[in-house]
Design a protein around this motif. Structure first.
Motif: not given
Length: 291
Positions: A214, A217-218, A220-221
């Motif tokens: 998580e 992903d955060y 990278q986003d």
């Protein structure tokens, strides 16, 4: 040169070590004149047959050196084979004009190859990596006068003799006294011994794969959204934010004021406006550098 020499076929310590030793001991030792002549032919003309004779006549010395490493529990044939590699490297570099016999020159190369083999294969985990550790690995056991652990006086004496720090002596003594352990234990361990497996007490309870995924992903986003937002700014606003917050050497307001020919207060206003635009384009998330 190595492949040509190894292609001699019948001389391989791995097949029959005793027979190999008998064979190499029967090969005549070269005289000084013969060695100089062969060395000259190899050095000046690249004569492979001369190199072969130089190697063959010194194989007995490799066996003699390899025997001194028999206490490490490694196959003698492998030690001899590694020493032979060192001998071939020495022959390739041998200069007969220096007035040194090949056997004296080759000792370093032979031992170097055997040392590397011992360090790679003595344990699963390499026990000696630094120069001081390597020196201790091959000298500490012979330096110890008894089987018990070294006392402080003995540690200091060995450290002085080998020119290393006392704490390095202590560390290497512990490494030499330890044994390999399977991370998940060994196949023949019973239930009473299972708890001793490192896997049961080295687990990092802080690790949470779901949380790690998580977080990645955060990040990278957030990076993608920041890049998209920066791309929508005008060149001046984008440059101000990059130099003020995204550069390794952050620029001051006055430096940017000189660059753009405006006041430092005007740069501060442009910076604040650019930050607000980026924040709005990224959503309600606050920028790390804007806090």
């Amino acid at each position: 040169m190595g492949n040509n020499l190894q292609a001699t076929g019948e001389l391989s310590p791995g097949h029959d070590l005793n027979g190999y030793i008998q064979t190499v001991n029967s090969i005549p030792v070269l005289s000084v004149e013969e060695e100089r002549e062969l060395g000259t032919r190899l050095r000046e003309n690249g004569d492979i047959s001369a190199a072969r004779r130089l190697v063959m006549s010194h194989l007995r010395f490799v066996v003699h050196i390899a025997r001194s490493y028999s206490g490490y529990g490694l196959p003698q044939a492998d030690l001899v084979q590694e020493g032979n590699v060192g001998l071939m490297k020495a022959v390739k570099r041998f200069d007969p004009t220096q007035g040194v016999r090949l056997v004296s020159f080759a000792v370093h190369w032979i031992k170097a190859e055997i040392h590397e083999y011992v360090l790679r294969n003595w344990r699963i985990v390499k026990v000696a990596t630094t120069k001081a550790q390597r020196k201790l690995f091959f000298n500490l056991r012979s330096a110890k006068k008894r089987l018990a652990w070294l006392n402080n006086n003995e540690v200091d004496a060995i450290a002085k003799d080998l020119d290393v720090k006392p704490h390095v002596v202590r560390e290497m003594e512990g490494r030499l006294s330890s044994t390999d352990a399977g991370f998940d234990g060994f196949a023949n361990d019973d239930d009473d011994q299972a708890y001793l497996a490192p896997a049961n007490y080295l687990e990092d309870m802080r690790a949470n794969p779901a949380q790690q995924l998580e977080d990645e992903d955060y990040e990278q986003d957030a990076t993608r959204r920041l890049s998209d937002a920066m791309a929508k700014l005008d060149d001046r606003a984008r440059d101000i934010l990059q130099q003020r917050w995204l550069s390794d050497s952050k620029a001051t307001l006055h430096e940017l004021a000189d660059t753009y020919g405006v006041s430092a207060e005007r740069i501060r206003q442009l910076e604040k406006s650019a930050m607000k635009k980026v924040r709005d384009m990224m959503g309600e998330e606050s920028l790390a550098f804007a806090s």
